[in-house]
Design an enzyme around this catalytic site. Structure first.
Site: not given
Length: 700
Positions: A194, A224, A337, A425, A428, A474, A559
């Site tokens: 791959y 990309h 990646n 608060y 404290r 990834f 994905e």
């Protein structure tokens, strides 16, 4: 002879303004003699503190008082007859005559000039010119050895500030070379693997011809690089580049030594790619941002350097004598990646969150003293029986900062016998709320540090096994979830801070003038500062919605679950920036509150904080343009100056408490901690209180 044998040395703590000096003396020495010696020592060690005092007269101080109780001391009395070992005494100095003291206008002019001269250090924002943000002109002072195993969040923060150059370790170079050798052997045999001999994502079943393997990698980077939005500032892009280099140095990605050395050369030359901040879903790695990072390195797209500014990548590389990367099989995939966008921004967030959380403890302590609260709620036994680490450490810091016999506050001493039972608060419960923030930051730091040194590529190269395996490292869920946690936790510091700020500006809650201005009506004082803080806290509430709760399938449903970690990282940093601003506003208000309590002063470490703030922002006697001063105090906080100025005091006082657990405890005979055996319910003194704790103050 007997008198000489009985003569004993004692140590006294002498306060002059915000400074404190420890002085040794004999019991027989007069208090006045000790005062004169102390002034001589301070004039030698810290002459600047005497600029506002008249030191010309025959007696350089006006009077001497005990810090605890504020009683007047006779300079002729012997120390041993009046004082105890380690007692704190205050020298009240003679101020300069009016004719010698600068006017308010002169003081403001001097302060504005100081702020202007520090313009290069002021806080900056993403939209500003990158030259302001990239450490231009700064020569790196350290060499960071990259080995893929030991990078820390603080290292990346230094990369962002321009303090490091990079060098590859010999061991990492060997790992990279062995991984590359295996990959090239597999590619030469044209086995189906791959991303090496196949397409990507849904195209994983498409086999690529041997002569097209290099084109495949170039196409991957170009296709990309489809991000959106404003680019990362050059310092943050440089931080991203450093992290990607560290991950590749592990030797599991299959990149060549030659190409990783080209990346290091670009880093060392301050050359970075144009990386849009949006476009990653945080799964299959931060594909779009990392593709943009790689695009510049192959000589395409845009890059930035100090010599060129933004320009075509080919121009920037040539101008800086750098060679573009030439991609072999899998090297494009190796570059894009991984979870480095999420993790790099997350590392910066962790560092800034750590600093702001520590300083939030200090600022809360100062506000409590100004609001005349009690530190009894920080008693170690309370926290010992709920032993969360962050809670106990925060309580210990507060004890060390606030009033005790070892570290007295005249303000606290002035309301020792008031009848207030408990504080609100946000005063404290500081250990309980701030404590879990500290613990969350520690948890997130662990995840981010692991991620900084993890192989998050796919497929992964295992040279020892001579195997390449596809997996899911990834996926960005770890840093995405952790950074959502970080934003939620750090936001609480601002929630608490804004409420304390409201108490400071509200006369019904503080006993101080409304909006901390001496002439309300004509002046608005801190009115809008509190409004601004409230707006930032409200924005944070929206930003704290976890982005990792969402997932949108991508790549034709290949994905089908993603982390949305990119937005988790970006909004966590935005939340942290808002928290820094809100705490700066509280700090300014607390210091303004101190002006109305003078001549009483706080503890030595908290006085240091007051003096630090006054170095960039004078008291607000009448309305003026405050935004530059707010920005200056934010910058002090970003540079961790508030913490740095109290750290030495804290170390000493915490060591003292470690040796004697009661060293920083308050006297139990107060309304907040009654010892029943000693309490006489019919004694009228039980209900008496002194100025500063009036009946209108609320109880909770």
């Amino acid at each position: 002879v007997v008198a000489r044998l009985r003569k004993r040395t004692m140590r006294l703590q002498i306060h002059v303004g915000a400074e404190c000096i420890s002085v040794a003396s004999d019991e027989a020495d007069s208090i006045g003699e000790v005062a004169r010696r102390s002034l001589a020592k301070l004039q030698k060690l810290k002459p600047s503190i005497f600029a506002r005092f008249d030191m010309e007269g025959p007696q350089q101080y006006r009077e001497i008082r005990r810090v605890i109780g504020n009683s007047l001391l006779d300079p002729e009395d012997a120390c041993g007859d009046i004082l105890k070992e380690n007692e704190f005494i205050q020298l009240v100095m003679n101020p300069l005559e009016d004719g010698n003291e600068a006017s308010d206008e002169d003081k403001m002019a001097e302060m504005k000039e100081k702020i202007r001269s520090n313009e290069h250090k002021r806080i900056t924002f993403e939209y500003e010119e990158p030259e302001r943000r990239a450490g231009v002109g700064k020569t790196p002072t350290e060499m960071l050895i990259i080995d893929g195993e030991s990078l820390q969040p603080a290292d990346l923060a230094k990369c962002e500030r321009g303090e490091y150059k990079l060098q590859l370790s010999l061991e990492a170079e060997d790992h990279i070379r062995r991984g590359r050798d295996l990959l090239e052997r597999i590619a030469s045999e044209h086995k189906t693997v791959y991303g090496i001999t196949t397409g990507f994502g849904t195209f994983a079943n498409v086999r690529i011809d041997k002569h097209q393997l290099e084109q495949l990698q170039l196409n991957l980077i170009r296709s990309h690089a489809a991000g959106y939005g404003a680019p990362l500032s050059p310092p943050r892009a440089r931080m991203l580049l450093a992290l990607r280099i560290n991950i590749l140095a592990k030797g599991h990605s299959g990149i060549s030594v030659e190409n990783i050395k080209k990346m290091i050369a670009a880093f060392n030359a301050f050359c970075v790619s144009y990386v849009p901040q949006q476009g990653t879903v945080g799964c299959s790695g931060d594909l779009a941002p990392l593709a943009h990072l790689a695009l510049g390195l192959i000589g395409e797209g845009r890059m930035w350097s100090p010599a060129t500014g933004w320009d075509d990548a080919a121009v920037v590389l040539k101008r800086n004598n750098l060679q573009p990367m030439k991609l072999g099989p899998k090297e494009g995939l190796a570059l894009i990646n991984g979870t480095q966008m999420v993790t790099a921004l997350g590392a910066l967030g962790v560092e800034r969150a750590t600093n702001i959380a520590l300083q939030a403890d200090v600022i809360a302590a100062l506000s409590l003293d100004v609001l005349k609260g009690t530190s009894r709620a920080y008693d170690p036994d309370i926290h010992r029986i709920r032993p969360h680490r962050g809670q106990n450490e925060t309580a210990a810091r507060l004890r060390a900062l606030l009033h005790s016999e070892a570290n007295p506050s005249q303000i606290a001493e002035s309301h020792r016998n008031c009848n207030r039972v408990q504080d609100a608060y946000t005063l404290r419960c500081v250990p309980q709320v701030h404590g879990v923030v500290h613990d969350t930051i520690s948890f997130v730091r662990g995840i981010i540090t692991t991620e900084l040194n993890s192989a998050t590529d796919n497929p992964l190269v295992f040279a020892d096994r001579e195997e390449i395996i596809s997996g899911g490292n990834f996926h960005g869920e770890y840093p995405a979830k952790a950074l959502d946690f970080l934003a939620i936790a750090v936001h609480e510091l601002a929630q608490m801070s804004e409420r304390r700020l409201e108490r400071l500006v509200n006369k019904d809650l503080s006993g101080l003038p409304t909006f901390l201005t001496p002439d309300g009506g004509l002046n608005s004082g801190f009115m809008m500062i509190q409004v601004t803080a409230a707006s930032l806290v409200s924005e944070n509430k929206v930003l704290c919605h976890p982005s990792s709760a969402d997932s949108i399938p991508t790549s034709c449903n290949q994905e089908d679950h993603v982390s949305m970690g990119g937005f988790a990282a970006r909004k966590a940093l935005t939340v942290i920036e808002h928290v820094e601003a809100v705490l700066a506003m509280e700090l300014l208000a607390a210091c303004q509150g101190l002006e109305f309590l003078k001549p009483l002063i706080s503890t030595a470490p908290l006085n240091k904080v007051y003096e630090l703030v006054r170095s960039v922002s004078p008291p607000l006697n009448r309305d003026r343009f405050m935004q530059p001063e707010i920005a200056a105090v934010i910058q002090l906080i970003r540079e961790n100056k508030v913490w740095e100025c109290v750290a030495p005091h804290l170390a000493t006082l915490e060591e003292m408490e470690a040796l004697d657990p009661d060293a920083l405890r308050l006297d139990t005979k107060t309304p907040t901690g009654i010892v029943m055996a000693d309490r006489d319910r019919d004694t009228p003194e039980d209900t008496e209180h002194i100025h500063g704790c009036d009946d209108h103050m609320p109880r909770y």
